[in-house]
Write a protein that holds these residues in place. Structure first.
Motif, PDB file in Angstrom:
ATOM      1  N   VAL A 131       0.838  -1.205   0.000  1.00 49.89           N
ATOM      2  CA  VAL A 131       0.000   0.000   0.000  1.00 49.89           C
ATOM      3  C   VAL A 131       0.873   1.255   0.000  1.00 49.89           C
ATOM      4  CG1 VAL A 131      -1.618   1.362   1.379  1.00 49.89           C
ATOM      5  CG2 VAL A 131      -1.997  -1.074   1.071  1.00 49.89           C
ATOM      6  N   LEU A 132       1.903   1.279   0.850  1.00 49.60           N
ATOM      7  CA  LEU A 132       2.793   2.438   0.901  1.00 49.60           C
ATOM      8  C   LEU A 132       3.569   2.591  -0.403  1.00 49.60           C
ATOM      9  CD1 LEU A 132       4.190   2.137   4.534  1.00 49.60           C
ATOM     10  CD2 LEU A 132       2.383   3.619   3.694  1.00 49.60           C
ATOM     11  N   LEU A 133       3.963   1.464  -0.998  1.00 53.58           N
ATOM     12  CA  LEU A 133       4.691   1.515  -2.259  1.00 53.58           C
ATOM     13  C   LEU A 133       3.811   2.053  -3.378  1.00 53.58           C
ATOM     14  CD1 LEU A 133       7.364   0.838  -3.663  1.00 53.58           C
ATOM     15  CD2 LEU A 133       6.459  -1.443  -4.115  1.00 53.58           C
ATOM     16  N   ALA A 134       2.531   1.713  -3.353  1.00 56.14           N
ATOM     17  CA  ALA A 134       1.608   2.172  -4.397  1.00 56.14           C
ATOM     18  C   ALA A 134       1.492   3.693  -4.396  1.00 56.14           C
ATOM     19  CB  ALA A 134       0.237   1.536  -4.203  1.00 56.14           C
ATOM     20  N   PHE A 135       1.543   4.318  -3.208  1.00 51.89           N
ATOM     21  CA  PHE A 135       1.466   5.775  -3.128  1.00 51.89           C
ATOM     22  C   PHE A 135       2.630   6.435  -3.846  1.00 51.89           C
ATOM     23  CE2 PHE A 135      -1.484   5.171   0.458  1.00 51.89           C
ATOM     24  CZ  PHE A 135      -2.438   6.116   0.125  1.00 51.89           C
ATOM     25  N   LEU A 136       3.781   5.745  -3.901  1.00 49.05           N
ATOM     26  CA  LEU A 136       4.961   6.307  -4.541  1.00 49.05           C
ATOM     27  C   LEU A 136       5.076   5.884  -5.997  1.00 49.05           C
ATOM     28  CD1 LEU A 136       7.696   7.832  -4.286  1.00 49.05           C
ATOM     29  CD2 LEU A 136       8.721   5.645  -3.603  1.00 49.05           C
ATOM     30  N   ILE A 137       4.861   4.593  -6.273  1.00 46.93           N
ATOM     31  CA  ILE A 137       5.128   4.054  -7.604  1.00 46.93           C
ATOM     32  C   ILE A 137       4.091   4.502  -8.630  1.00 46.93           C
ATOM     33  CG2 ILE A 137       5.251   1.933  -8.962  1.00 46.93           C
ATOM     34  CD1 ILE A 137       7.723   2.516  -7.290  1.00 46.93           C
ATOM     35  N   VAL A 138       2.807   4.454  -8.271  1.00 48.90           N
ATOM     36  CA  VAL A 138       1.756   4.766  -9.244  1.00 48.90           C
ATOM     37  C   VAL A 138       1.875   6.189  -9.789  1.00 48.90           C
ATOM     38  CG1 VAL A 138      -0.734   4.996  -9.569  1.00 48.90           C
ATOM     39  CG2 VAL A 138       0.175   3.019  -8.340  1.00 48.90           C
TER      40      VAL A 138
END
Length: 346
Positions: free
Chosen positions: A63-70
Motif C-alpha cells: 500500500v505504501l509503495l503504491a502511493f509512490l510508484i503509481v
C-alpha cells in the motif's frame, strides 16, 4: 573495576563499531522505522482480516509503495511519450522564435543586449537536447541511488512491520523507565508521526487538486500537472514553483499576460500561502483532535514548524525526522516534569 563499569566500556566500544559497520544503512533503518511507527495503524487494520503476519506485512508495504510508484509511473510514462513525440523541427522553430523575441525585448537595454546575444547564439535545439541527455544521465545516476535506498527501506520496513510488536515490547523492557512512562513517550512520538504522515498526504492531494482543477481550464493536462504539482510540493523551498513558473513563462511567451499573472498569483497566494501556511495547520489540528484516539499535548503550530525545520535541515526525509526529534525531546521533558522533578507545578 566494578563489573558494571567494565560492561559500559565494552558496550560503548561495541556500539561504536556497530555504528561504523552499519553506517551506510543507518539512515535507511531510521526512515523505515519512522515510517513503520507512522503507519502501523495499517498493520492493525490488515491484521483484523488477514491472519498471516507475513501477508499483512506485505500488504502494508504494498500500500505504501503504491502511493509512490503509481504517480511516478504515470509521470514517467507521460514524460517519455512527450519526448518521443517531440518534433525537432517544430521545437527548433519555437526556440528560434523565442530567441528573436528576447533579443527584441532587450533592445531597450543596450547594456545587457550584447552579453545576452552571445549567450543566445550558443543556444540551439541540438545543444538543448544534448544538455537534456547529459542531465538525464545525472538523473539516472541519482535515481539508481534513490532506487537502491528505497529498496533497502522497503525491506527494512517489511521486517519492522513483521516484528513490530516484538520490537516494541522489547524496547519497553529495555528502557530504564516504568512501563507506563515508556508507553507515554512512544505514544507521543507515534501520534506526532501519524499526524505528519496524514497531513503530508492530504496536503499533497489538496495542492495537486487545487492546481490541476484550475490549470485544466487553460488547455493543459490538469491530471498530469496536478500530480506533478502535488509531488513538487514535497520538495523543500522551491515546491510547486517548479511547475507553475515554466507554465507562466510559456503563457507570457504566447502573449497571454493575464493568464500568466493569474497562474502566478493563484499559485503563490492561494496554494503557496493559504493552503500551505493557513489550511495546513488547520488540517494538523483536525487530525490531532478528531482522528487520533490518543490526544497529543504538542501544539499543532509546533508540529508545523518542526516539519519546516526538518525539511530545511534533512531535505525530503526531514518531513518525518524533524517532528520525531521534536516530539521525542518534548516527551522527555514532560516525563522529567511528571516523574523526576521535585517541582511538579512549573
Amino acid at each position: 573495576m566494578r563489573p558494571i563499569y567494565f560492561f559500559w566500556i565494552v558496550f560503548a566500544i561495541s556500539l561504536y563499531w556497530i555504528g561504523y559497520l552499519y553506517q551506510d544503512f543507518l539512515m535507511n533503518l531510521l526512515i523505515a522505522g519512522l515510517l513503520c511507527v507512522a503507519t502501523f495503524w495499517l498493520k492493525d487494520f490488515f491484521d483484523r482480516y488477514v491472519k498471516l503476519n507475513v501477508l499483512s506485512s506485505f500488504l502494508c508495504v504494498g500500500v505504501l509503495l503504491a502511493f509512490l510508484i503509481v504517480p511516478l509511473y504515470f509521470v514517467g510514462h507521460k514524460s517519455l511519450k512527450f519526448i518521443l513525440d517531440l518534433d525537432m523541427e517544430t521545437f527548433s522553430f519555437f526556440l528560434e522564435k523565442s530567441k528573436t523575441s528576447v533579443s527584441r525585448a532587450l533592445e531597450y537595454f543596450p547594456a545587457l543586449s550584447s552579453s545576452v546575444d552571445k549567450i543566445l547564439s550558443n543556444i540551439s535545439a541540438e545543444s538543448i537536447m544534448t544538455y537534456i541527455v547529459k542531465f538525464g544521465s545525472y538523473i539516472g545516476k541519482y535515481s539508481l541511488n534513490f532506487v537502491k535506498d528505497a529498496g533497502f527501506i522497503l525491506v527494512f520496513l517489511f521486517f519492522f512491520f513483521y516484528y513490530g510488536r516484538k520490537i516494541y515490547n522489547y524496547m519497553l523492557g529495555l528502557l530504564p523507565f516504568e512501563i507506563s512512562q515508556s508507553r507515554s513517550v512512544f505514544a507521543e512520538i507515534n501520534g506526532v508521526l501519524r499526524v505528519v504522515f496524514l497531513t503530508s498526504i492530504i496536503n499533497v492531494i489538496l495542492q495537486g487538486f487545487a492546481f490541476g482543477a484550475v490549470i485544466i481550464w487553460f488547455g493543459y493536462d490538469g491530471f498530469l500537472l496536478g500530480i506533478l504539482y502535488g509531488l513538487a510540493s514535497l520538495i523543500p523551498i522551491v515546491g510547486g514553483a517548479l511547475i507553475w513558473i515554466p507554465i507562466a513563462g510559456y503563457e507570457v511567451y504566447v502573449g497571454n499576460i493575464a493568464t500568466a499573472i493569474f497562474i502566478a498569483l493563484y499559485s503563490l497566494i492561494f496554494i503557496g500561502f493559504v493552503i500551505d501556511n493557513l489550511i495546513k495547520p488547520v488540517i494538523i489540528a483536525f487530525i490531532k483532535q478528531r482522528i487520533l484516539k490518543t490526544p497529543l499535548q504538542i501544539n499543532e503550530i509546533l508540529i508545523f514548524f518542526s516539519i519546516l525545520a526538518g525539511l530545511s535541515t534533512f531535505g525530503f526525509w526531514g518531513i518525518v525526522v524533524g517532528p520525531t526529534i521534536t516530539a521525542f525531546f518534548i516527551a522527555l521533558l514532560r516525563l522529567y516534569q511528571n516523574h523526576f522533578s521535585d517541582k511538579q507545578d512549573w
